[in-house]
Scaffold this active site. Structure first.
Site, PDB file in Angstrom:
ATOM      1  N   TYR A 174      61.307  14.066  18.339  1.00  0.00           N
ATOM      2  CA  TYR A 174      62.536  14.828  18.110  1.00  0.00           C
ATOM      3  C   TYR A 174      63.343  14.771  16.772  1.00  0.00           C
ATOM      4  O   TYR A 174      63.462  16.012  16.176  1.00  0.00           O
ATOM      5  CB  TYR A 174      63.897  14.202  19.137  1.00  0.00           C
ATOM      6  CG  TYR A 174      65.015  14.816  18.877  1.00  0.00           C
ATOM      7  CD1 TYR A 174      65.685  16.054  19.099  1.00  0.00           C
ATOM      8  CD2 TYR A 174      66.251  13.892  18.263  1.00  0.00           C
ATOM      9  CE1 TYR A 174      66.734  16.718  18.840  1.00  0.00           C
ATOM     10  CE2 TYR A 174      67.354  14.451  17.928  1.00  0.00           C
ATOM     11  CZ  TYR A 174      67.852  15.713  18.263  1.00  0.00           C
ATOM     12  OH  TYR A 174      69.106  16.210  18.117  1.00  0.00           O
ATOM     13  N   THR A 191      71.394  16.975  13.207  1.00  0.00           N
ATOM     14  CA  THR A 191      71.814  15.665  13.773  1.00  0.00           C
ATOM     15  C   THR A 191      71.604  14.747  12.706  1.00  0.00           C
ATOM     16  O   THR A 191      70.935  14.832  11.634  1.00  0.00           O
ATOM     17  CB  THR A 191      70.761  15.326  14.917  1.00  0.00           C
ATOM     18  OG1 THR A 191      70.932  13.879  15.201  1.00  0.00           O
ATOM     19  CG2 THR A 191      69.344  15.408  14.482  1.00  0.00           C
ATOM     20  N   ASP A 192      72.567  13.753  12.859  1.00  0.00           N
ATOM     21  CA  ASP A 192      72.521  12.504  12.038  1.00  0.00           C
ATOM     22  C   ASP A 192      70.924  11.971  11.916  1.00  0.00           C
ATOM     23  O   ASP A 192      70.651  11.058  10.816  1.00  0.00           O
ATOM     24  CB  ASP A 192      73.779  11.721  11.967  1.00  0.00           C
ATOM     25  CG  ASP A 192      73.705  10.927  13.393  1.00  0.00           C
ATOM     26  OD1 ASP A 192      72.951  11.310  14.300  1.00  0.00           O
ATOM     27  OD2 ASP A 192      74.447  10.043  13.626  1.00  0.00           O
TER      28      ASP A 192
HETATM   29  P1  NAD Z   1      71.006  19.910  25.409  1.00  0.00           P
HETATM   30  O1  NAD Z   1      69.852  19.539  25.539  1.00  0.00           O
HETATM   31  O2  NAD Z   1      72.307  19.715  26.295  1.00  0.00           O
HETATM   32  O3  NAD Z   1      71.170  21.755  25.367  1.00  0.00           O
HETATM   33  C1  NAD Z   1      70.016  22.539  24.709  1.00  0.00           C
HETATM   34  C2  NAD Z   1      70.005  23.758  25.493  1.00  0.00           C
HETATM   35  O4  NAD Z   1      69.266  24.622  24.643  1.00  0.00           O
HETATM   36  C3  NAD Z   1      69.833  24.021  26.515  1.00  0.00           C
HETATM   37  O5  NAD Z   1      71.054  24.806  27.300  1.00  0.00           O
HETATM   38  C4  NAD Z   1      68.368  24.674  26.809  1.00  0.00           C
HETATM   39  O6  NAD Z   1      68.111  25.523  27.838  1.00  0.00           O
HETATM   40  C5  NAD Z   1      68.695  25.456  25.551  1.00  0.00           C
HETATM   41  N1  NAD Z   1      66.998  25.768  24.870  1.00  0.00           N
HETATM   42  C6  NAD Z   1      66.081  24.844  24.846  1.00  0.00           C
HETATM   43  N2  NAD Z   1      65.003  25.144  24.209  1.00  0.00           N
HETATM   44  C7  NAD Z   1      65.332  26.780  24.118  1.00  0.00           C
HETATM   45  C8  NAD Z   1      64.409  27.809  23.618  1.00  0.00           C
HETATM   46  N3  NAD Z   1      63.377  27.547  23.124  1.00  0.00           N
HETATM   47  N4  NAD Z   1      65.081  28.973  23.847  1.00  0.00           N
HETATM   48  C9  NAD Z   1      66.367  29.202  24.094  1.00  0.00           C
HETATM   49  N5  NAD Z   1      67.087  28.265  24.501  1.00  0.00           N
HETATM   50  C10 NAD Z   1      66.568  27.043  24.504  1.00  0.00           C
HETATM   51  O7  NAD Z   1      71.395  19.799  23.909  1.00  0.00           O
HETATM   52  P2  NAD Z   1      72.580  19.290  23.276  1.00  0.00           P
HETATM   53  O8  NAD Z   1      72.992  17.881  23.465  1.00  0.00           O
HETATM   54  O9  NAD Z   1      73.868  20.150  23.413  1.00  0.00           O
HETATM   55  O10 NAD Z   1      72.234  19.635  21.680  1.00  0.00           O
HETATM   56  C11 NAD Z   1      72.496  20.869  21.092  1.00  0.00           C
HETATM   57  C12 NAD Z   1      72.366  20.792  19.798  1.00  0.00           C
HETATM   58  O11 NAD Z   1      73.082  19.911  18.765  1.00  0.00           O
HETATM   59  C13 NAD Z   1      70.762  20.570  19.222  1.00  0.00           C
HETATM   60  O12 NAD Z   1      70.372  21.317  18.229  1.00  0.00           O
HETATM   61  C14 NAD Z   1      70.843  19.081  19.054  1.00  0.00           C
HETATM   62  O13 NAD Z   1      69.763  18.757  18.123  1.00  0.00           O
HETATM   63  C15 NAD Z   1      72.256  18.889  18.346  1.00  0.00           C
HETATM   64  N6  NAD Z   1      73.080  17.527  18.360  1.00  0.00           N
HETATM   65  C16 NAD Z   1      73.238  17.002  19.385  1.00  0.00           C
HETATM   66  C17 NAD Z   1      73.964  15.810  19.359  1.00  0.00           C
HETATM   67  C18 NAD Z   1      74.387  14.869  20.818  1.00  0.00           C
HETATM   68  O14 NAD Z   1      74.797  13.968  20.511  1.00  0.00           O
HETATM   69  N7  NAD Z   1      73.855  15.564  21.875  1.00  0.00           N
HETATM   70  C19 NAD Z   1      74.336  15.349  18.255  1.00  0.00           C
HETATM   71  C20 NAD Z   1      73.940  15.971  17.109  1.00  0.00           C
HETATM   72  C21 NAD Z   1      73.501  17.326  17.131  1.00  0.00           C
HETATM   73  O1  DAU Z   2      73.059  11.071  16.742  1.00  0.00           O
HETATM   74  C1  DAU Z   2      72.841  12.449  17.519  1.00  0.00           C
HETATM   75  C2  DAU Z   2      71.720  12.367  18.486  1.00  0.00           C
HETATM   76  O2  DAU Z   2      72.361  11.805  19.745  1.00  0.00           O
HETATM   77  C3  DAU Z   2      71.571  13.825  18.927  1.00  0.00           C
HETATM   78  O3  DAU Z   2      70.800  14.273  17.977  1.00  0.00           O
HETATM   79  C4  DAU Z   2      70.554  13.788  20.268  1.00  0.00           C
HETATM   80  O4  DAU Z   2      70.363  15.166  20.474  1.00  0.00           O
HETATM   81  C5  DAU Z   2      71.414  12.772  21.266  1.00  0.00           C
HETATM   82  O5  DAU Z   2      70.295  12.865  22.422  1.00  0.00           O
HETATM   83  C6  DAU Z   2      71.524  11.796  20.560  1.00  0.00           C
HETATM   84  O6  DAU Z   2      70.459  10.852  20.542  1.00  0.00           O
HETATM   85  P1  DAU Z   2      70.312   9.295  20.941  1.00  0.00           P
HETATM   86  O7  DAU Z   2      69.167   8.737  21.062  1.00  0.00           O
HETATM   87  O8  DAU Z   2      71.354   8.308  20.203  1.00  0.00           O
HETATM   88  O9  DAU Z   2      71.052   9.427  22.280  1.00  0.00           O
HETATM   89  P2  DAU Z   2      70.847   8.775  23.872  1.00  0.00           P
HETATM   90  O10 DAU Z   2      72.194   9.075  24.719  1.00  0.00           O
HETATM   91  O11 DAU Z   2      69.557   8.916  24.374  1.00  0.00           O
HETATM   92  O12 DAU Z   2      71.060   7.255  23.859  1.00  0.00           O
HETATM   93  C7  DAU Z   2      72.085   6.677  23.047  1.00  0.00           C
HETATM   94  C8  DAU Z   2      71.864   5.165  22.926  1.00  0.00           C
HETATM   95  O13 DAU Z   2      71.834   4.658  24.145  1.00  0.00           O
HETATM   96  C9  DAU Z   2      70.407   4.936  22.206  1.00  0.00           C
HETATM   97  O14 DAU Z   2      70.686   3.881  21.251  1.00  0.00           O
HETATM   98  C10 DAU Z   2      69.456   4.504  23.393  1.00  0.00           C
HETATM   99  C11 DAU Z   2      70.489   3.878  24.310  1.00  0.00           C
HETATM  100  N1  DAU Z   2      70.167   4.224  25.774  1.00  0.00           N
HETATM  101  C12 DAU Z   2      69.777   5.146  26.231  1.00  0.00           C
HETATM  102  C13 DAU Z   2      69.734   5.545  27.559  1.00  0.00           C
HETATM  103  C14 DAU Z   2      69.498   6.674  28.131  1.00  0.00           C
HETATM  104  C15 DAU Z   2      70.267   3.006  26.728  1.00  0.00           C
HETATM  105  O15 DAU Z   2      70.442   1.699  26.029  1.00  0.00           O
HETATM  106  N2  DAU Z   2      70.103   3.190  27.925  1.00  0.00           N
HETATM  107  C16 DAU Z   2      69.870   4.521  28.530  1.00  0.00           C
HETATM  108  O16 DAU Z   2      69.443   4.445  29.831  1.00  0.00           O
END
Ligand code: NAD
Ligand code: DAU
Length: 343
Positions: free
Chosen positions: A159, A123-124
């Site tokens: 995280y 992640t960033d």
């Molecule tokens: P998510 O929480 O939606 O999914 C995570 C998945 O991992 C789930 O299916 C969960 O069951 C599985 N998991 C958790 N613990 C586990 C374990 N111990 N063994 C096997 N499976 C397990 O997450 P996401 O948002 O899809 O993120 C996926 C990846 O991308 C992560 O590594 C996260 O850091 C990275 N990432 C997410 C974002 C974002 O915006 N969501 C951005 C950049 C990077």
């Molecule tokens: O940048 C990549 C990351 O983006 C990933 O590594 C993480 O897994 C992913 O969850 C996400 O992290 P953020 O903390 O940026 O995402 P989140 O959706 O939790 O929140 C986005 C922004 O919105 C953050 O500035 C917090 C704000 N927020 C979040 C929630 C849940 C609100 O203002 N209200 C809310 O209810």
């Protein structure tokens, strides 16, 4: 490629990647999804995929025996599995340390042992945050105004620090044990199948449930949004063409403040622009993320396709409106947990 392992492939981004590979890469004969199905995993995310090509193994990436067995038969591993929500990590960090650090360690040990290609999804947020543009001289595009692969690691939350730790493990295994690995650090994803604890789906499902959306603090914080399909195409490029040992930043120039995103959701869903509550801010809340993805674009020729944010958001809203069954049962529990925390 006969067997690709996708860890966390039943979560948001992992399941979108599995759909992408099934749709666009018939040369991948078999995909093994290794997923623990935590609260964030859902086997419904894979329900419409061909069972002769996609197999779900329910298990933990920290289970060394299971991981060894699966990886001994794999050609490559793309590692998405993680505890992924900052707010949860501020309440209970231990699962983040366990899955994100020990889990990654378990996978890279096995990949090094069997010489299996490994791609690490990061992640960033490992780079901490940037000042808001309005506080930068010139508000322009100068050095230090976006994250680059050379930016210093400065994670803010349990995280992001656990993800930073996992990146460092991968780098060490490349250098010392010859692990054939690449790393990508992506910005904020949006699209279908995202858990409703996250910002965009939380606000969409709030509105669909008659609940006022919730904005942390002033809403000035900026995130750099990318459609999850563009994340998938970038990961595929890196898996196939990336240089071993390199880190690639994935982003689509989608910087927007949380307030801007919320106001757009309200507009698209036909609600007044002030139909939301300001709630307690997140501890240590990162101000701004912004990705410089020029290395990925210049070296590997990747370009994002889904860059019309309003259109992507509209499709995402439609997906949640049409798939109420997917999220409805979880809504009251998610909101009760936020309420306990004043959010
Ligand atoms: P998510 O929480 O939606 O999914 C995570 C998945 O991992 C789930 O299916 C969960 O069951 C599985 N998991 C958790 N613990 C586990 C374990 N111990 N063994 C096997 N499976 C397990 O997450 P996401 O948002 O899809 O993120 C996926 C990846 O991308 C992560 O590594 C996260 O850091 C990275 N990432 C997410 C974002 C974002 O915006 N969501 C951005 C950049 C990077
Ligand atoms: O940048 C990549 C990351 O983006 C990933 O590594 C993480 O897994 C992913 O969850 C996400 O992290 P953020 O903390 O940026 O995402 P989140 O959706 O939790 O929140 C986005 C922004 O919105 C953050 O500035 C917090 C704000 N927020 C979040 C929630 C849940 C609100 O203002 N209200 C809310 O209810």
């Amino acid at each position: 490629m006969n067997n690709l392992i996708v860890t966390g492939g039943a979560g948001f981004i992992g399941s979108n990647f599995v759909h992408y590979v099934v749709d666009y890469h018939p040369e991948v004969k078999h995909i093994t999804v290794l997923d623990k199905l935590t609260y964030a995993g859902n086997k419904e995310n894979l329900a419409d995929l061909p069972t002769d090509r996609v197999e779900l193994v329910v298990g933990d990436i920290c289970d060394a025996g299971l991981v060894d067995k699966l990886i001994s038969n794999a050609d490559a591993v793309v590692h998405y599995a993680a505890e992924s929500h900052n707010d949860n990590s501020l309440i209970d960090p231990l699962p983040f340390i366990q899955t994100n650090i020990i889990g990654t360690y378990t996978l890279i040990q096995a990949c090094a042992k069997y010489d299996v290609r490994f791609h690490h999804i990061s992640t960033d947020e490992v780079y901490g945050d940037l000042p808001l543009r309005k506080d930068l001289p010139g508000h322009g595009e100068g050095v230090g105004e976006k994250f680059t692969p050379d930016s210093q690691y400065k994670p803010s939350s349990p995280y992001s620090s656990s993800k930073a730790s996992s990146d460092l493990l991968v780098r060490a295994w490349v250098r010392s044990f010859g692990l054939r690995a690449t790393i990508s650090n992506c910005s904020n994803n949006y699209g279908p199948y995202q858990h409703i604890e996250k910002f965009i789906p939380r606000q969409i499902t709030n509105i669909l449930s008659g609940i006022r959306p919730k904005l942390y603090g002033s809403g000035e914080n900026v995130r750099d949004w990318i459609h999850t399909n563009d994340h998938s195409s970038a990961v595929w490029k890196i898996l196939i063409q990336g240089k071993i040992g390199e880190t690639y930043l994935i982003g689509a120039d989608g910087e927007k403040s949380n307030k801007e995103v919320l106001e757009l959701i309200l507009k698209l869903m036909g609600k007044p622009i002030d139909f939301y509550d300001h709630v307690k801010d997140r501890r240590g809340h990162d101000l701004r993320y912004a990705i410089d993805s020029s290395k990925l674009r210049n070296d590997l020729g990747w370009t994002p396709e889904f860059t019309n944010f309003e259109q992507g958001l509209k499709h995402t809203i439609d997906w949640y409106a049409n798939n109420e069954k997917w999220w409805k049962d979880k809504k009251s529990m998610v909101e009760a947990n936020y309420a306990k925390n004043g959010q």
